[in-house]
Write an enzyme that holds these catalytic residues in place. Structure first.
Site, PDB file in Angstrom:
ATOM      1  N   GLU A 156       0.945   3.728   1.965  1.00  0.00           N
ATOM      2  CA  GLU A 156       1.438   4.087   3.298  1.00  0.00           C
ATOM      3  C   GLU A 156       2.701   3.299   3.653  1.00  0.00           C
ATOM      4  OE1 GLU A 156      -1.612   3.208   2.397  1.00  0.00           O
ATOM      5  OE2 GLU A 156      -3.182   4.165   3.621  1.00  0.00           O
ATOM      6  N   ALA A 191      -3.677   8.586 -29.298  1.00  0.00           N
ATOM      7  CA  ALA A 191      -2.395   9.294 -29.384  1.00  0.00           C
ATOM      8  C   ALA A 191      -2.461  10.265 -30.553  1.00  0.00           C
ATOM      9  CB  ALA A 191      -1.247   8.310 -29.570  1.00  0.00           C
ATOM     10  N   ASP A 242      -2.996  -2.501 -39.739  1.00  0.00           N
ATOM     11  CA  ASP A 242      -1.726  -2.392 -39.002  1.00  0.00           C
ATOM     12  C   ASP A 242      -1.086  -3.745 -38.697  1.00  0.00           C
ATOM     13  OD1 ASP A 242      -2.319   0.251 -39.035  1.00  0.00           O
ATOM     14  OD2 ASP A 242      -2.605   0.483 -36.866  1.00  0.00           O
ATOM     15  N   LEU A 264      -0.308  -6.216 -30.339  1.00  0.00           N
ATOM     16  CA  LEU A 264      -1.118  -5.790 -29.190  1.00  0.00           C
ATOM     17  C   LEU A 264      -0.719  -6.504 -27.898  1.00  0.00           C
ATOM     18  CD1 LEU A 264      -4.589  -5.584 -30.984  1.00  0.00           C
ATOM     19  CD2 LEU A 264      -3.080  -3.673 -30.414  1.00  0.00           C
ATOM     20  N   ARG A 273      -2.133  -2.026 -20.594  1.00  0.00           N
ATOM     21  CA  ARG A 273      -2.542  -3.252 -21.281  1.00  0.00           C
ATOM     22  C   ARG A 273      -2.332  -4.479 -20.396  1.00  0.00           C
ATOM     23  NH1 ARG A 273       0.111  -3.031 -27.340  1.00  0.00           N
ATOM     24  NH2 ARG A 273      -1.333  -1.520 -28.291  1.00  0.00           N
ATOM     25  N   THR A 298      -8.470  -1.688 -38.034  1.00  0.00           N
ATOM     26  CA  THR A 298      -7.097  -1.479 -37.542  1.00  0.00           C
ATOM     27  C   THR A 298      -6.276  -2.751 -37.647  1.00  0.00           C
ATOM     28  OG1 THR A 298      -7.887   0.172 -35.971  1.00  0.00           O
ATOM     29  CG2 THR A 298      -5.753  -0.813 -35.488  1.00  0.00           C
ATOM     30  N   HIS A 332       0.845  -1.183   0.000  1.00  0.00           N
ATOM     31  CA  HIS A 332       0.000   0.000   0.000  1.00  0.00           C
ATOM     32  C   HIS A 332       0.892   1.249   0.000  1.00  0.00           C
ATOM     33  CE1 HIS A 332      -3.988  -1.920   1.589  1.00  0.00           C
ATOM     34  NE2 HIS A 332      -3.543  -2.486   0.476  1.00  0.00           N
ATOM     35  N   CYS A 352      -2.800  -0.512   7.436  1.00  0.00           N
ATOM     36  CA  CYS A 352      -1.936   0.674   7.464  1.00  0.00           C
ATOM     37  C   CYS A 352      -2.204   1.536   8.691  1.00  0.00           C
ATOM     38  CB  CYS A 352      -2.142   1.492   6.201  1.00  0.00           C
ATOM     39  SG  CYS A 352      -1.626   0.588   4.734  1.00  0.00           S
ATOM     40  N   CYS A 354      -6.408   1.812   5.457  1.00  0.00           N
ATOM     41  CA  CYS A 354      -7.217   0.624   5.730  1.00  0.00           C
ATOM     42  C   CYS A 354      -7.008   0.159   7.163  1.00  0.00           C
ATOM     43  CB  CYS A 354      -6.850  -0.496   4.756  1.00  0.00           C
ATOM     44  SG  CYS A 354      -5.171  -1.117   5.009  1.00  0.00           S
TER      45      CYS A 354
END
Lengths: 326, 326
Positions: free
Chosen positions: B52, B176, B217, B221, B201, B213, B50, B109, B100
Site C-alpha cells: 500500500e 528447470a 556439478d 550454490l 535462495r 549433484t 508494504h 496502512c 494492516c
C-alpha cells in the site's frame, strides 16, 4: 502508462491471432477523457467488426447501458455516429495498427474517431497496405493528435502472420506436449487449447497431416469444438490416396477436398503432427503453436534440437501455449 | 472492471512471491477519483514498504513529480500524510490482502488510506492474523467504503506459501526444464530465471540438495546473480559429510551452515535437483517452481507421473515459469 495500455491492446489482439485470417489481428483500448479504461477489444474474425468499432461499441454500452445497439457493422457505425451525444469527446484510443481510412466490409475507423471527437489516438504500427492506410493522416486533418510507434516492435510481431499470408503462404505447425515434453497419449492438451486449435482449423485454407497419423489415429480432423468448418486436408504420404481405408472419419466429411500436395492458392496452412512430422517439415514452417499441459508423465519426449523465439505466450486454463518463430 | 484491477494487483504481487518471506506477498493498485490508474505496486521484501505504501508513494511521485520523497518507511508515511494536499481525495485502492491496522516495522496502512481520504478500498482476502487484522473495520469507522472478496480464490492462492510457512515448514521444489522436458545440460534456464532463483535462495532458511549433484556439478550454490546472501545447505546423502571433497566451492562460502538433516527452525526450504531428487522427495513438497526454456534439444526428458495444478504462470524473458501445487 502509454506502453501499459498498448500492451493491453496487444494482448487482446493476440487472443484472436490466426482467427482473423485473412485480416490482421488488431487490438484497441479506449480511455475516457480522464484516462479511465472504458474497453479493451480486438478484431475477432474476418467480416466482423474491426477492433476500433468493437472497442467503441463496448465503451458505448458501458456509458449508455440503457441504449441497445444494432449488430451489423455498418448499422452499428452509423448508429453510434448519430447517438453518441458527445460521450466520447476528448477520449483516447490505443490501436495496435493504424486505423483504416477506407470503406471495406466495414466503414472507416478513422472517420469514427473523428466523428466522436477523440482527442488522441496512439498507434503501434503504421499500416503499409495501400488501400486501407492513411488513417493517421485523416485523423490529423480532423485535428486529432496521433502518436506512432508505441511498443512498435511488439506491434510488428503481432502482424507477422498477416504480412506473410498476404503475399505468400504462411505455414503454422501445431504441437501439443506434456510439461515433460511428450506428445504421446490420446489427449495431451485441455479443452480450451483444443477449442483454440479447432477455431484455427476453421479459419485456415488447408490442414497438412501425415499418412502415418491418419492410419494410427483414424481422426476426423474437423472443427467440432467450435462448431466450425472442417478444413480441407493435405495428406503427406508415399502411398496413393486409394490405399487408405475410406472408413477413416476424415474421408466422410462432406464437401471436404483432400490433396496429396499443397495447392498454390492455399495461403494459411496448418501442419499437425508429432516428432517425425516436425523433423521432416520444420524447415518450411513460419511459426510454431505449442500447447503445453501442466502434467508430467513417464512417456518419451520429442527429441529435436530447435531454438525457438517466442512471439507471445499465454495460458488457456491450466495449459500454457506459445507462438514461436525459429 | 473490479476484477481487472484486482488481477493487476495480484499479478504484481506474484512477481515477488517467495521473496517477501516471512511476510505474505501483497499487491496494491491505486486509481484516482476518476478511475485513472495511478500505480501498481507490491510488497517486495520483508522489512521494506508494504504494498500500500509503495503504491501510494508511486502515485504521489506521478502526481507531484517535483517533490522528492524520503526513503525510510516511517518517514515516508509521515511525509505523505503531511504533504498530500488532498491529491488522493476520493481515490480508490485495490489490495490483495486486508490492509494492516498495527504499527509494525512500518506504520499501519489502514491509517494511511484514511488520512489521505480514500473513497473506497477493494480487498481480495481478509487478514486472519490476529495482530495485523481489523484494517477493514478501522477503514469503515473512518467512513471509507470497503468491499471484500474481489477475486478471493485468486487472492487465497497468492497467500498459500505464507499461510504454510507461518505455522510450519514450507517446502518448494525448483526445477528447470527445456521445452521438451529435459533437465540436462549445464544451463537450462536464462539469466532472468536464474536471478529469480537466486533471489529466492537469498530469502530462504535452507537449500536442500543431493549428494550426487554436489559430486557431479561441484556447485557453489550462492546468490551471486542478485548479490544476495548464500543460503545454508542441507545435503541429502548416505555418506558422511567428511567424505566430500572440501574443495567443492559450496564448502568455501563463509558463515554457511551445512546440515545433513533439516533443522526444525527452518520454515522456508527450497529443494533443487533433477529427476531422481524429484522422485525421492516429491511427496513431501508443498509447491513446485518450474522454469521452462523456449528450446527443444535431443536430450532425455524427466519421466515421472505428476499432475500439477498451476497457481501462477508468467514469463521471464524467453523462459516461462509456473508455480504449482500437487
Amino acid at each position: 502508462m502509454k506502453n501499459f495500455y498498448m500492451q493491453l491492446a496487444l494482448n487482446e489482439a493476440w487472443k484472436y491471432q490466426f482467427l482473423t485470417y485473412p485480416n490482421p489481428a488488431v487490438g484497441c483500448v479506449i480511455l475516457d477523457k480522464n484516462e479511465k479504461i472504458l474497453s479493451i477489444k480486438a478484431h475477432e474474425k474476418a467480416g466482423c467488426n474491426h477492433a476500433e468499432l468493437n472497442a467503441i461499441s463496448e465503451a458505448f454500452k458501458k456509458l449508455k447501458p440503457e441504449i441497445s445497439l444494432p449488430k451489423e457493422a455498418n448499422a452499428l457505425h452509423e448508429f453510434i455516429c448519430k447517438n453518441h451525444q458527445g460521450i466520447f469527446k476528448d477520449s483516447i484510443a490505443f490501436v495496435t495498427l493504424e486505423p483504416c481510412s477506407h470503406q471495406g466490409k466495414t466503414p472507416p475507423c478513422a472517420k469514427l474517431f473523428s466523428e466522436l471527437k477523440f482527442k488522441k489516438v496512439f498507434i503501434s504500427v503504421k499500416d503499409e497496405n495501400k488501400i486501407a492506410s492513411n488513417g493517421a493522416l485523416y485523423l490529423k486533418k480532423q485535428g486529432i493528435e496521433v502518436e506512432f510507434g508505441i511498443l512498435e516492435e511488439e506491434g510488428k510481431k503481432l502482424l507477422k502472420p498477416f504480412l506473410k499470408w498476404q503475399k505468400e503462404q504462411f505455414k503454422l505447425f501445431k504441437l501439443a506436449l506434456s510439461m515433460n515434453g511428450s506428445p504421446y497419449g490420446k489427449i495431451v492438451s485441455n479443452e480450451l487449447s483444443r477449442t483454440y486449435a479447432h477455431q484455427i482449423r476453421s479459419a485456415i485454407d488447408l490442414l497438412v497431416i501425415g499418412g502415418e497419423t491418419i492410419r494410427a489415429d483414424r481422426p476426423i480432423l474437423d472443427a467440432r469444438l467450435c462448431k466450425g468448418k472442417a478444413p480441407n486436408i493435405c495428406i503427406k504420404t508415399h502411398k496413393n490416396l486409394e490405399e487408405f481405408d475410406k472408413n477413416i472419419p476424415l474421408f466422410k466429411v462432406p464437401n471436404r477436398k483432400i490433396y496429396t500436395h499443397i495447392p498454390e492458392e492455399a495461403k494459411f496452412i496448418m501442419y499437425e503432427g508429432g516428432e517425425n512430422f516436425l523433423k521432416n517439415f520444420k524447415d518450411e514452417i513460419d511459426m510454431f503453436l505449442i500447447f503445453q499441459s501442466s502434467n508430467l508423465n513417464n512417456k518419451e519426449n520429442i527429441k529435436i534440437p530447435l531454438n525457438l523465439t517466442p512471439l507471445f505466450k499465454a495460458n488457456l486454463g491450466e495449459d500454457s501455449y506459445g507462438i514461436y518463430e525459429f
